[in-house]
Motif scaffolding. Sequence first.
Motif, mmCIF file in Angstrom:
data_model
loop_
_atom_site.group_PDB
_atom_site.id
_atom_site.type_symbol
_atom_site.label_atom_id
_atom_site.label_comp_id
_atom_site.label_asym_id
_atom_site.label_seq_id
_atom_site.Cartn_x
_atom_site.Cartn_y
_atom_site.Cartn_z
ATOM 1 N N ALA A 66 40.255 40.470 40.567
ATOM 2 C CA ALA A 66 40.024 40.099 42.230
ATOM 3 C C ALA A 66 39.069 38.958 41.998
ATOM 4 O O ALA A 66 38.089 38.905 41.233
ATOM 5 N N MET A 151 36.315 46.365 45.121
ATOM 6 C CA MET A 151 37.685 47.470 45.577
ATOM 7 C C MET A 151 37.260 48.752 45.814
ATOM 8 O O MET A 151 38.215 49.623 45.687
ATOM 9 N N VAL A 154 39.577 50.266 48.286
ATOM 10 C CA VAL A 154 40.739 50.689 48.022
ATOM 11 C C VAL A 154 40.850 51.819 47.166
ATOM 12 O O VAL A 154 41.790 52.806 47.607
ATOM 13 N N MET A 227 43.113 40.229 45.814
ATOM 14 C CA MET A 227 43.317 41.185 44.901
ATOM 15 C C MET A 227 44.825 40.948 44.043
ATOM 16 O O MET A 227 45.787 40.613 44.780
#
Lengths: 260, 162
Positions: A66, A151, A154, A227
């Motif tokens: 990322a 992240m 996520v 990403m």
Amino acid sequence: MTTHTRFRPLALAMSSALLLGFSTLAAAQEAPRGPAAAPAVTPRAQAVLDRMTTYLRSLQAFSISADSSRDEVLAEGYKLQHNEHSELTVQRPNKLRAELQGDLRTRTIVYDGEKLSMYSPDDAAYVRVATVSNLADLIGSLLDAGVEMPMIDVLYQGAVGNLTQNVSGGAVVGESVIDGVACDHLAFRQSNVDWQLWVQKGEQALPRKIVITTRFEVGDPQYQVTMHWNLKPKVSDATFKFTAPANASEVSLMAGDTSK
Amino acid sequence: MTTKASFRTPGLAALVIAGSLALAGMDASAASGPSGARPAANGRMAQSSVAGANRSANRNNNVNRNTNINRNNNVNIDRDVDIDVDVDHRYGWGPRYPVAAGVVIGAVAVTHAAVVGSYYYSLPPSGCTTVIKNGISYYYCGSVYYQRSWYGNDVVYVVVNP
């Protein structure tokens, strides 16, 4: 681009909806009832989110490469952008490794299922914390401790699933292509941040991009991350093992914090 | 409550004190600093996580702890030394920057209220020695002991009473 043009009117409608807190839009779409009962997230947007969450939960191992940027507003109103590249590898149920290389920090974060290690090469220092035994609890601990890991949203959505808990409005804005991949573009509003999410269309509903705008801060600073997914990462025992470099010394977690 | 403060590098202090954009100052301090992280600019960072924003929002709603007290003292003795003491109740999501150990900041000795438990992203500019007590190493700077610790993402120097 035709796709863009085609979705423009919808995007404009959604923008108005965002401004109005979605009450008008939701009222138009749902059966008549009191405004308090109107759903914050439109059914279409919720369907995309659910598809993403289900797909994330089906992955046993993955890695994400990322690139992110984060704005900082300086005292005199100058908005400065800091960049970071990160590599995150996750193996369910309880292993994780993150390598961050950025303007502000370089860090290695390793979770081997029992201990969380964080290492700063610039300081030649690392910390090791005995912690919980699964990713969902680990994410909670990281958030509590103020650790900013790329992240994490996520991971959070995959493990806990209520990322939209404080959302006052959310909708599909339209279609958008990120890195050549067709995505649904979602927009959410909540009291302290506005955020946008790009989710790959189709069965492989991977989050491809996130933008977070901090509200009520001079200059509206943003964080954004794109990403790149690898669903067949090469992992070995070494991937999730932290070996302290010879020149690094162990430090303890700061004691005596009472603000938690 | 946590108390946090940082010693700014002269370049960045100049950037703020001058009142105009002296980005060249950052250029200079970046060149003289260690490789890796940038020196502190003490600006306001964008939120980098929705889950984190939810955490802090829920915390503020539950405890009504959203009080920020900022006190800025500028001490000018020959050179610009800028000490910021931010009492930040939000915990965890304010601006935080690493300043690598051993950075020579090149400023005059500064005395500050050494509250046990307060933490800094770097040691005071001068006069620090390493002291080992009971097998633990401390930095002893002008009658104040600091211990290197990990806080959030960063290595910090916490005022202790060993």
